[in-house]
Design a protein around this motif. Structure first.
Motif, short mmCIF file in Angstrom:
data_model
loop_
_atom_site.label_atom_id
_atom_site.label_comp_id
_atom_site.label_asym_id
_atom_site.label_seq_id
_atom_site.Cartn_x
_atom_site.Cartn_y
_atom_site.Cartn_z
N MET A 15 -1.95 9.50 19.61
CA MET A 15 -3.03 9.21 19.49
C MET A 15 -3.35 7.62 19.90
SD MET A 15 -2.97 10.63 15.03
CE MET A 15 -1.32 10.88 15.69
N ARG A 16 -3.88 7.29 20.56
CA ARG A 16 -5.10 5.96 20.08
C ARG A 16 -6.18 5.65 19.79
NH1 ARG A 16 -4.21 2.31 24.00
NH2 ARG A 16 -3.39 3.82 25.30
N ILE A 17 -6.01 4.29 18.85
CA ILE A 17 -6.26 4.46 17.56
C ILE A 17 -6.99 3.06 18.59
CG2 ILE A 17 -5.61 2.64 15.27
CD1 ILE A 17 -3.01 3.63 15.47
N THR A 18 -8.40 3.66 17.24
CA THR A 18 -9.88 2.55 17.93
C THR A 18 -9.55 1.74 17.48
OG1 THR A 18 -10.75 4.86 17.54
CG2 THR A 18 -12.27 3.17 17.73
N ASP A 19 -10.10 0.94 18.27
CA ASP A 19 -10.36 -1.19 17.90
C ASP A 19 -10.47 -0.86 16.47
OD1 ASP A 19 -8.77 -1.67 20.22
OD2 ASP A 19 -9.79 -1.79 21.31
N GLY A 20 -10.36 -1.97 15.64
CA GLY A 20 -10.51 -2.53 14.16
C GLY A 20 -10.54 -1.39 13.66
#
Length: 133
Positions: A15-20
């Motif tokens: 999973m790519r974690i959303t910035d912030g």
């Protein structure tokens, strides 16, 4: 070498974690894993975070396709909460899931993501069957 028959299925979700969203992701994952530990059918769940690249890797081991269906039915609200903070970059399935499991590999909102299925060739496990000691 004796090849044992095994219905186990391993999921690896990148999973790519959303910035912030790192703190929100950590909180949502902790809630989801705690729920799965108490109520889920998984034999194993492990989640790893690469903060530098903002990636997370989740491994889940299931006894069979019925266990996956049970997990999805029970955990939908927790999965949705986690997905508020990330996007599936790649999903890997190891084993022989039923066709309906493969067809259902989508985000909670029905979106698609890249995935692969690698059938089992050989192996063993040391997990005890229910009722064995």
């Amino acid at each position: 070498m004796e090849i044992t028959d095994s219905g186990t299925i391993l999921f690896r979700n990148t999973m790519r974690i959303t910035d912030g969203h790192l703190d929100g992701f950590r909180h949502a994952i902790a809630r989801a894993v705690a729920f799965a530990q108490e109520n889920g059918p998984q034999l194993m769940v492990e989640v790893f975070v690469d903060e530098e690249r903002m990636l997370a890797h989740s491994f889940q081991l299931y006894r069979d396709s019925d266990s996956i269906r049970t997990h999805w039915r029970l955990s939908d609200p927790y999965i949705r909460e986690v997905m508020e903070h990330c996007a599936v970059q790649h999903f890997e399935v190891f084993g022989h899931p039923d066709a309906d499991i493969v067809a259902a590999l989508k985000t909670p909102d029905g979106g698609s993501f890249p995935f692969s299925v690698s059938p089992r060739l050989a192996g063993f496990n040391r997990f005890e069957e229910p009722g064995e000691s």
